[in-house]
Design a protein around this motif. Structure first.
Motif, PDB file in Angstrom:
ATOM      1  N   TYR A   1       0.825  -1.050  -0.022  1.00  0.00           N
ATOM      2  CA  TYR A   1       0.238   0.068  -0.141  1.00  0.00           C
ATOM      3  C   TYR A   1       0.758   1.203  -0.041  1.00  0.00           C
ATOM      4  CZ  TYR A   1      -2.972   3.861   1.378  1.00  0.00           C
ATOM      5  OH  TYR A   1      -3.614   4.879   1.481  1.00  0.00           O
ATOM      6  N   TYR A   2       1.962   1.221   0.799  1.00  0.00           N
ATOM      7  CA  TYR A   2       2.727   2.392   0.869  1.00  0.00           C
ATOM      8  C   TYR A   2       3.413   2.662  -0.341  1.00  0.00           C
ATOM      9  CZ  TYR A   2       2.554   3.268   6.019  1.00  0.00           C
ATOM     10  OH  TYR A   2       1.935   3.692   7.274  1.00  0.00           O
ATOM     11  N   THR A   3       3.918   1.650  -1.129  1.00  0.00           N
ATOM     12  CA  THR A   3       4.591   1.958  -2.257  1.00  0.00           C
ATOM     13  C   THR A   3       3.707   1.812  -3.631  1.00  0.00           C
ATOM     14  OG1 THR A   3       4.700  -0.662  -2.272  1.00  0.00           O
ATOM     15  CG2 THR A   3       6.733   0.838  -1.442  1.00  0.00           C
ATOM     16  N   PHE A   4       2.341   1.987  -3.311  1.00  0.00           N
ATOM     17  CA  PHE A   4       1.403   2.204  -4.560  1.00  0.00           C
ATOM     18  C   PHE A   4       1.087   0.991  -5.206  1.00  0.00           C
ATOM     19  CE2 PHE A   4       3.684   6.505  -4.154  1.00  0.00           C
ATOM     20  CZ  PHE A   4       2.772   7.066  -3.669  1.00  0.00           C
TER      21      PHE A   4
ATOM     22  N   GLU B   1      -0.613  -1.330  -4.126  1.00  0.00           N
ATOM     23  CA  GLU B   1      -2.057  -1.990  -3.610  1.00  0.00           C
ATOM     24  C   GLU B   1      -2.787  -0.803  -3.318  1.00  0.00           C
ATOM     25  OE1 GLU B   1      -3.414  -5.114  -0.186  1.00  0.00           O
ATOM     26  OE2 GLU B   1      -1.972  -5.850  -1.560  1.00  0.00           O
ATOM     27  N   LYS B   2      -3.949  -1.002  -3.538  1.00  0.00           N
ATOM     28  CA  LYS B   2      -5.018   0.144  -3.157  1.00  0.00           C
ATOM     29  C   LYS B   2      -5.687   0.076  -1.836  1.00  0.00           C
ATOM     30  CE  LYS B   2      -6.762   3.536  -6.424  1.00  0.00           C
ATOM     31  NZ  LYS B   2      -7.267   3.830  -7.344  1.00  0.00           N
TER      32      LYS B   2
ATOM     33  N   TYR C   1       2.415  12.535   8.625  1.00  0.00           N
ATOM     34  CA  TYR C   1       1.948  12.433   7.292  1.00  0.00           C
ATOM     35  C   TYR C   1       1.128  11.119   7.045  1.00  0.00           C
ATOM     36  CZ  TYR C   1       1.625  10.717   2.267  1.00  0.00           C
ATOM     37  OH  TYR C   1       1.151  10.282   1.139  1.00  0.00           O
TER      38      TYR C   1
ATOM     39  N   LEU D   1      -2.679  10.596   6.200  1.00  0.00           N
ATOM     40  CA  LEU D   1      -3.149   9.575   5.160  1.00  0.00           C
ATOM     41  C   LEU D   1      -4.037   8.547   5.881  1.00  0.00           C
ATOM     42  CD1 LEU D   1      -2.288   8.370   2.233  1.00  0.00           C
ATOM     43  CD2 LEU D   1      -0.583   6.783   3.765  1.00  0.00           C
TER      44      LEU D   1
ATOM     45  N   PHE E   1      -7.827   9.698   6.617  1.00  0.00           N
ATOM     46  CA  PHE E   1      -8.210   9.926   5.295  1.00  0.00           C
ATOM     47  C   PHE E   1      -8.808   8.427   4.761  1.00  0.00           C
ATOM     48  CE2 PHE E   1      -8.370  10.677   0.673  1.00  0.00           C
ATOM     49  CZ  PHE E   1      -9.145  11.522   0.470  1.00  0.00           C
ATOM     50  N   LYS E   2      -7.905   7.676   4.572  1.00  0.00           N
ATOM     51  CA  LYS E   2      -7.870   6.582   3.711  1.00  0.00           C
ATOM     52  C   LYS E   2      -8.827   5.397   4.354  1.00  0.00           C
ATOM     53  CE  LYS E   2      -7.114   3.179   0.882  1.00  0.00           C
ATOM     54  NZ  LYS E   2      -7.504   3.321  -0.458  1.00  0.00           N
TER      55      LYS E   2
END
Lengths: 363, 227
Positions: free
Chosen positions: B115-118, B120-121, B200, B204, B207-208
């Motif tokens: 997730y952190y490395t984009f 996985e959503k 941060y 994040l 929100f997520k």
């Protein structure tokens, strides 16, 4: 009243001056002034041990310090009278004669003489980097130091390896304690050592029959038990936040604190501010230069750069200070998470829209 | 581990996640770190020139006093949190650490890395700490402990006959005085770097996951979510 009395008379040192000296010594040793007569008695006593002064990888700075013992001048006489049987730099004998004198003292006064060592001891390549009379320094130290009552390592080189042992240490220089593991070793570091501390250490032995109390680095507590910083005459300016910013600026002329000029007083344990040098006249910080921390272990490797507060990090270039590296770390993390935030915001546009639509649907 | 499940606030379907000591320790740490960083930086680089502001002053003395005082408070705060590792609820306990020998834990951990490395959503939902953040916290608390030990060791040098010096002087057999100072100073920047990350990531995930990451550290309550 032994021979010392005559010697003092010969040199024109009055009884009064001698007793004053004994009082000063009791102060250096952090003893009560009531000890002064006892100190006088101990110094006058004829059972004083002979001294063998060994020099290895050194600059003779500590010998120089010894020769300039001058507060009061009796210090030199006392140490003279201690019968320094062997001292390469100042002895009259030379060559085989000198070696013979040393061997004789070792044999005659086994476990009774004091061995003073100046300079570090090279161990690389079988110790060939320092040989005297065909014998290596390690060899001589093991014999002479091993048979002494105790060993005094004078100067930072003998105490911790000093300059010769600084990175990259090509000669494999080691301290006296590293060579004579089991022996009682007293370290009197400093570059050079303050001779008052040597005299006091010897006198302590004469007075109590034992070396003075030592700290974990084997330094006598009476001399190395407090930080320079805590006894410094500029300390009030430190607490008040008055600092020298540039050499020769107004603050420097006012005698303000040298902390920002890289003074190592807060890191250095020594009695320089109280005992001082040159007949108690002055010492480096009093003269306007920051302390360089010369009596601390690892002096050359960790007390440099002399005009900065913290050491440089090897591998980051000469000019990389801790602050630069620290702010770079913070900067990188800010950039990484900033970029992550931007990418996330772009990726989440769909989600935001979805949530908004759901919200509107529910209305 | 207290297993008799979460205290629920029935009306709002909220779960009590962060107990009072955890929150107290968190905010104490926050205040202490800010104060220690400012005073510590001042001690490293006394940038305020005393004579510029007032005539008679004791500014470095005050900064040092504050640094030591807050250092002691910080040490107690960290000790409280470490103590709560053993007596706290399931979210505060050391039981919430990922077990690298458990397949399930590894899966969750790597899902978060992805997730952190984009890659996985939607990472799996965790009510307490997410496993990657937890690693960061373990590193952080080790930094705290190092800061406390080196800090007290440096402080104790004012009196080598003190009990404090007897307790902490072993530090100087590992590294010389100067390097201890250096690391004590540099670790401040590592912690500052962490603070950026921490702020941060909290925003994040707030929100997520819409699970009240931010508000829960004030109130202790998080909304119940399953996915």
């Amino acid at each position: 009243m032994g021979k010392l009395d005559n010697i003092l008379k010969e040199y024109g040192v009055s009884r009064r001056e001698f007793l004053k000296y004994c009082t000063a010594l009791s102060g250096t040793l952090a003893l009560s002034p009531a000890f002064a007569p006892k100190i006088a008695e101990a110094i006058e006593d004829d059972n004083r041990p002979p001294v063998i002064w060994l020099e290895f990888q050194d600059c003779a700075g500590d010998s120089e310090s010894l020769l300039r013992a001058n507060r009061p001048t009796v210090a030199e006489l006392v140490l003279d009278y201690l019968s320094i049987d062997y001292h390469e730099t100042i002895m009259a004998a030379a060559g085989h004669q000198a070696e013979a004198a040393r061997d004789e003292t070792v044999k005659k006064y086994k476990n009774k003489y004091i061995c003073v060592v100046e300079g570090s001891i090279p161990t690389a390549d079988d110790g060939i980097y320092c040989c005297i009379g065909g014998r290596s320094a390690v060899d001589i130290l093991k014999e002479v130091g091993g048979n002494a009552a105790f060993v005094i390592a004078v100067g930072t080189c003998a105490a911790y390896g000093g300059l010769p042992a600084a990175y990259p240490n090509p000669t494999g220089a080691k301290s006296v304690k590293e060579i004579l593991g089991n022996k009682t070793v007293i370290n009197l570091p400093g570059c050079p050592m303050n001779v008052d501390n040597l005299t006091a250490t010897v006198v302590h032995y004469l007075l109590f029959g034992a070396p003075p109390a030592l700290d974990k680095f084997l330094r006598p507590k009476f001399a190395y038990g407090k930080r320079i910083h805590d006894n410094c005459e500029r300390r009030a300016h430190f607490d008040a936040g008055q600092f020298v910013e540039k050499w020769g600026d107004e603050g420097h002329r006012q005698g303000w604190c040298l902390y920002k000029m890289g003074c190592k007083g807060p890191e250095t344990f020594h009695n320089c501010p109280t005992v001082r040098w040159n007949e108690g006249l002055s010492w480096p910080v009093m003269a306007g230069h920051g302390c360089v921390g010369c009596s601390e272990p690892g002096f050359w490797d960790t007390m440099t750069p002399i005009y900065r507060r913290l050491p440089n990090i090897p591998g980051f270039g000469v000019e990389a200070t801790a602050t630069k590296i620290g702010t770079t770390i913070v900067g990188i993390s800010a950039v990484v998470f900033g970029v992550h935030g931007i990418v996330t915001a772009i990726r989440n546009r769909g989600l935001v829209r979805k949530v908004e639509n759901e919200f509107e649907d529910n209305e | 581990m207290k297993n008799n499940d979460n205290i629920k606030c029935a009306a709002k379907r909220y779960i009590y996640v962060w107990e009072a000591p955890v929150r107290i320790s968190h905010w104490l740490n926050f205040l202490c770190i800010i104060t220690l960083s400012i005073t510590g930086y001042y001690i490293h680089n006394p940038f305020i020139h005393a004579s510029d502001i007032i005539e008679t002053t004791y500014i470095m003395g005050m900064m040092r006093y504050l640094h030591y005082l807050v250092g002691v408070i910080f040490a107690f705060s960290v000790m409280l949190r470490l103590f709560w590792l053993f007596v706290g609820n399931r979210y505060a306990s050391w039981h919430s650490f990922s077990n690298p020998f458990r397949k399930e834990d590894r899966k969750t951990f790597f899902a978060y890395i992805k997730y952190y490395t984009f890659l996985e959503k939607n990472p799996p939902h965790t009510l307490g700490h997410n496993p990657v953040a937890l690693v960061a916290y373990i590193v952080l608390f080790n930094l705290f402990i190092l800061q406390i030990i080196t800090g007290f060791a440096l402080w104790a040098q004012a009196d080598p006959n003190s009990t404090l010096y007897a307790l902490t002087s072993w530090v100087f057999s590992i590294a010389s005085n100067q390097w201890v100072r250096f690391f004590h100073y540099l670790m401040m920047f590592l912690i500052a770097g962490f603070v950026i990350n921490h702020l941060y990531s909290a925003i994040l995930f707030d929100f997520k996951t819409q699970s009240g990451e931010i508000s829960s550290i004030f109130s202790g309550w998080k909304p119940e979510r399953n996915s």
